[in-house]
Motif scaffolding. Structure first.
Motif, PDB file in Angstrom:
ATOM      1  N   GLU A  75     -29.864 -41.324  40.743  1.00  0.00           N
ATOM      2  CA  GLU A  75     -30.300 -39.967  40.384  1.00  0.00           C
ATOM      3  C   GLU A  75     -29.207 -39.235  39.612  1.00  0.00           C
ATOM      4  OE1 GLU A  75     -31.295 -38.292  44.164  1.00  0.00           O
ATOM      5  OE2 GLU A  75     -33.312 -39.188  44.197  1.00  0.00           O
ATOM      6  N   GLU A  76     -27.960 -39.353  40.103  1.00  0.00           N
ATOM      7  CA  GLU A  76     -26.847 -38.703  39.410  1.00  0.00           C
ATOM      8  C   GLU A  76     -26.664 -39.280  38.012  1.00  0.00           C
ATOM      9  OE1 GLU A  76     -23.501 -39.191  41.990  1.00  0.00           O
ATOM     10  OE2 GLU A  76     -24.226 -37.718  43.453  1.00  0.00           O
ATOM     11  N   LEU A  77     -26.813 -40.612  37.907  1.00  0.00           N
ATOM     12  CA  LEU A  77     -26.707 -41.253  36.593  1.00  0.00           C
ATOM     13  C   LEU A  77     -27.805 -40.738  35.670  1.00  0.00           C
ATOM     14  CD1 LEU A  77     -25.337 -43.379  34.795  1.00  0.00           C
ATOM     15  CD2 LEU A  77     -26.934 -45.054  35.730  1.00  0.00           C
ATOM     16  N   GLN A  78     -29.017 -40.614  36.216  1.00  0.00           N
ATOM     17  CA  GLN A  78     -30.123 -40.109  35.402  1.00  0.00           C
ATOM     18  C   GLN A  78     -29.855 -38.673  34.969  1.00  0.00           C
ATOM     19  OE1 GLN A  78     -32.580 -41.972  34.300  1.00  0.00           O
ATOM     20  NE2 GLN A  78     -33.264 -40.255  33.080  1.00  0.00           N
ATOM     21  N   VAL A  79     -29.327 -37.862  35.908  1.00  0.00           N
ATOM     22  CA  VAL A  79     -29.003 -36.465  35.578  1.00  0.00           C
ATOM     23  C   VAL A  79     -27.929 -36.428  34.495  1.00  0.00           C
ATOM     24  CG1 VAL A  79     -27.898 -34.376  36.489  1.00  0.00           C
ATOM     25  CG2 VAL A  79     -29.718 -35.481  37.786  1.00  0.00           C
ATOM     26  N   ARG A  80     -26.893 -37.277  34.662  1.00  0.00           N
ATOM     27  CA  ARG A  80     -25.824 -37.314  33.655  1.00  0.00           C
ATOM     28  C   ARG A  80     -26.366 -37.788  32.312  1.00  0.00           C
ATOM     29  NH1 ARG A  80     -22.504 -39.360  37.869  1.00  0.00           N
ATOM     30  NH2 ARG A  80     -22.741 -41.471  37.104  1.00  0.00           N
ATOM     31  N   LYS A  81     -27.244 -38.803  32.345  1.00  0.00           N
ATOM     32  CA  LYS A  81     -27.819 -39.301  31.081  1.00  0.00           C
ATOM     33  C   LYS A  81     -28.642 -38.220  30.396  1.00  0.00           C
ATOM     34  CE  LYS A  81     -28.164 -44.295  31.816  1.00  0.00           C
ATOM     35  NZ  LYS A  81     -29.096 -45.415  32.015  1.00  0.00           N
ATOM     36  N   SER A  82     -29.475 -37.529  31.174  1.00  0.00           N
ATOM     37  CA  SER A  82     -30.308 -36.490  30.556  1.00  0.00           C
ATOM     38  C   SER A  82     -29.430 -35.331  30.087  1.00  0.00           C
ATOM     39  CB  SER A  82     -31.390 -36.011  31.513  1.00  0.00           C
ATOM     40  OG  SER A  82     -30.813 -35.418  32.661  1.00  0.00           O
ATOM     41  N   SER A  83     -28.391 -34.995  30.855  1.00  0.00           N
ATOM     42  CA  SER A  83     -27.469 -33.946  30.434  1.00  0.00           C
ATOM     43  C   SER A  83     -26.741 -34.369  29.164  1.00  0.00           C
ATOM     44  CB  SER A  83     -26.466 -33.665  31.549  1.00  0.00           C
ATOM     45  OG  SER A  83     -25.484 -32.758  31.120  1.00  0.00           O
ATOM     46  N   HIS A  84     -26.318 -35.624  29.139  1.00  0.00           N
ATOM     47  CA  HIS A  84     -25.641 -36.157  27.946  1.00  0.00           C
ATOM     48  C   HIS A  84     -26.589 -36.130  26.744  1.00  0.00           C
ATOM     49  CE1 HIS A  84     -22.750 -38.507  25.704  1.00  0.00           C
ATOM     50  NE2 HIS A  84     -23.665 -39.414  25.449  1.00  0.00           N
ATOM     51  N   ALA A  85     -27.845 -36.528  26.987  1.00  0.00           N
ATOM     52  CA  ALA A  85     -28.833 -36.514  25.896  1.00  0.00           C
ATOM     53  C   ALA A  85     -29.054 -35.081  25.402  1.00  0.00           C
ATOM     54  CB  ALA A  85     -30.149 -37.136  26.364  1.00  0.00           C
ATOM     55  N   ARG A  86     -29.150 -34.109  26.347  1.00  0.00           N
ATOM     56  CA  ARG A  86     -29.321 -32.711  25.948  1.00  0.00           C
ATOM     57  C   ARG A  86     -28.115 -32.225  25.159  1.00  0.00           C
ATOM     58  NH1 ARG A  86     -31.298 -32.231  31.150  1.00  0.00           N
ATOM     59  NH2 ARG A  86     -29.338 -31.283  31.862  1.00  0.00           N
ATOM     60  N   ASN A  87     -26.916 -32.584  25.646  1.00  0.00           N
ATOM     61  CA  ASN A  87     -25.697 -32.181  24.933  1.00  0.00           C
ATOM     62  C   ASN A  87     -25.654 -32.792  23.539  1.00  0.00           C
ATOM     63  OD1 ASN A  87     -24.811 -30.629  27.058  1.00  0.00           O
ATOM     64  ND2 ASN A  87     -23.535 -32.214  27.928  1.00  0.00           N
ATOM     65  N   LEU A  88     -26.034 -34.082  23.429  1.00  0.00           N
ATOM     66  CA  LEU A  88     -26.066 -34.721  22.112  1.00  0.00           C
ATOM     67  C   LEU A  88     -27.065 -34.023  21.200  1.00  0.00           C
ATOM     68  CD1 LEU A  88     -25.852 -38.566  22.844  1.00  0.00           C
ATOM     69  CD2 LEU A  88     -24.149 -37.137  21.744  1.00  0.00           C
ATOM     70  N   GLU A  89     -28.217 -33.656  21.760  1.00  0.00           N
ATOM     71  CA  GLU A  89     -29.236 -32.962  20.967  1.00  0.00           C
ATOM     72  C   GLU A  89     -28.710 -31.601  20.505  1.00  0.00           C
ATOM     73  OE1 GLU A  89     -32.593 -32.395  18.866  1.00  0.00           O
ATOM     74  OE2 GLU A  89     -31.993 -34.244  19.861  1.00  0.00           O
ATOM     75  N   LYS A  90     -28.014 -30.886  21.420  1.00  0.00           N
ATOM     76  CA  LYS A  90     -27.440 -29.590  21.037  1.00  0.00           C
ATOM     77  C   LYS A  90     -26.398 -29.774  19.942  1.00  0.00           C
ATOM     78  CE  LYS A  90     -28.066 -27.202  25.456  1.00  0.00           C
ATOM     79  NZ  LYS A  90     -27.385 -26.677  26.641  1.00  0.00           N
ATOM     80  N   ILE A  91     -25.539 -30.791  20.110  1.00  0.00           N
ATOM     81  CA  ILE A  91     -24.510 -31.057  19.099  1.00  0.00           C
ATOM     82  C   ILE A  91     -25.167 -31.392  17.771  1.00  0.00           C
ATOM     83  CG2 ILE A  91     -22.721 -32.720  18.425  1.00  0.00           C
ATOM     84  CD1 ILE A  91     -21.918 -32.809  21.410  1.00  0.00           C
ATOM     85  N   LYS A  92     -26.223 -32.211  17.823  1.00  0.00           N
ATOM     86  CA  LYS A  92     -26.933 -32.584  16.595  1.00  0.00           C
ATOM     87  C   LYS A  92     -27.539 -31.342  15.938  1.00  0.00           C
ATOM     88  CE  LYS A  92     -30.658 -35.595  15.006  1.00  0.00           C
ATOM     89  NZ  LYS A  92     -31.744 -36.498  15.431  1.00  0.00           N
ATOM     90  N   GLN A  93     -28.144 -30.468  16.756  1.00  0.00           N
ATOM     91  CA  GLN A  93     -28.731 -29.247  16.206  1.00  0.00           C
ATOM     92  C   GLN A  93     -27.659 -28.351  15.595  1.00  0.00           C
ATOM     93  OE1 GLN A  93     -30.829 -27.536  19.517  1.00  0.00           O
ATOM     94  NE2 GLN A  93     -32.614 -28.869  19.286  1.00  0.00           N
TER      95      GLN A  93
END
Length: 186
Positions: A75-93
């Motif tokens: 669950e923590e890995l999934q949370v970190r992955k989704s957080s990382h994906a959100r951060n990457l999306e924010k950085i991309k934006q």
């Protein structure tokens, strides 16, 4: 002698009763020992079973804790992955927005530079036109103000010595364009 036999018989009888009592007591003791040994064996088996159950329970608890930790880790890995994906999306934006702003600023700068170049070209053309006009005006002014132009010399010569030749003047000025004179010889 009878008495002795009776005493002996009674003695043997008492000894036999005592022996029988002793044998019964020994049998009871043997049965009690056997019972005690059986109970001890049962208790040992029960303790072994209890220890085995505790070990099984401990193993189950350990496995359950390992499984819970694995679930939490997943669950923590999934949370970190989704957080990382959100951060990457924010950085991309943010990067896309920065790129868009830079392209817009570059386009605005190019438009301003083109407008300034057009304005500068208009200013240069205007300056050249005014310079040409000023040159023409200077030439006209120079012609007007020059005291020793050919026309003025001819005019002053006419005034100074009017010579008549058959009713015609010897010198005639053409003032059509005020730039040239012609000399007419009779």
């Amino acid at each position: 002698q009878q008495r002795l036999d009776a005493i002996l018989t009674e003695r043997f009888h008492l000894l036999a009763v005592k022996a029988e009592r002793r044998d019964r007591q020994a049998e009871r003791n043997r049965l009690a020992a056997k019972q005690l040994e059986h109970e001890n064996e049962q208790m040992r088996l029960a303790m072994d079973e209890q220890r085995r159950q505790k070990e099984i329970q401990a193993a189950e608890v350990s496995q359950q804790k390992v499984a819970e930790r694995a679930v939490r880790a997943a669950e923590e890995l999934q949370v970190r992955k989704s957080s990382h994906a959100r951060n990457l999306e924010k950085i991309k934006q943010v990067e896309e927005e920065d790129d868009r702003l830079q392209r817009q600023q570059l386009a605005d700068k190019e438009r301003r530079m083109a407008a300034l170049a057009r304005e500068r070209e208009q200013v240069v053309r205007g300056s050249r036109e005014r310079a040409r006009e000023a040159e023409v005006l200077r030439e006209k002014l120079k012609e007007y103000c020059m005291t020793d132009t050919f026309d003025k010399k001819v005019q002053s010569a006419e005034l100074a010595a009017p010579i008549q030749d058959g009713g015609r003047k010897m010198f005639r000025t053409a003032t059509a364009n005020k730039t040239s004179s012609e000399v007419l010889l009779g």
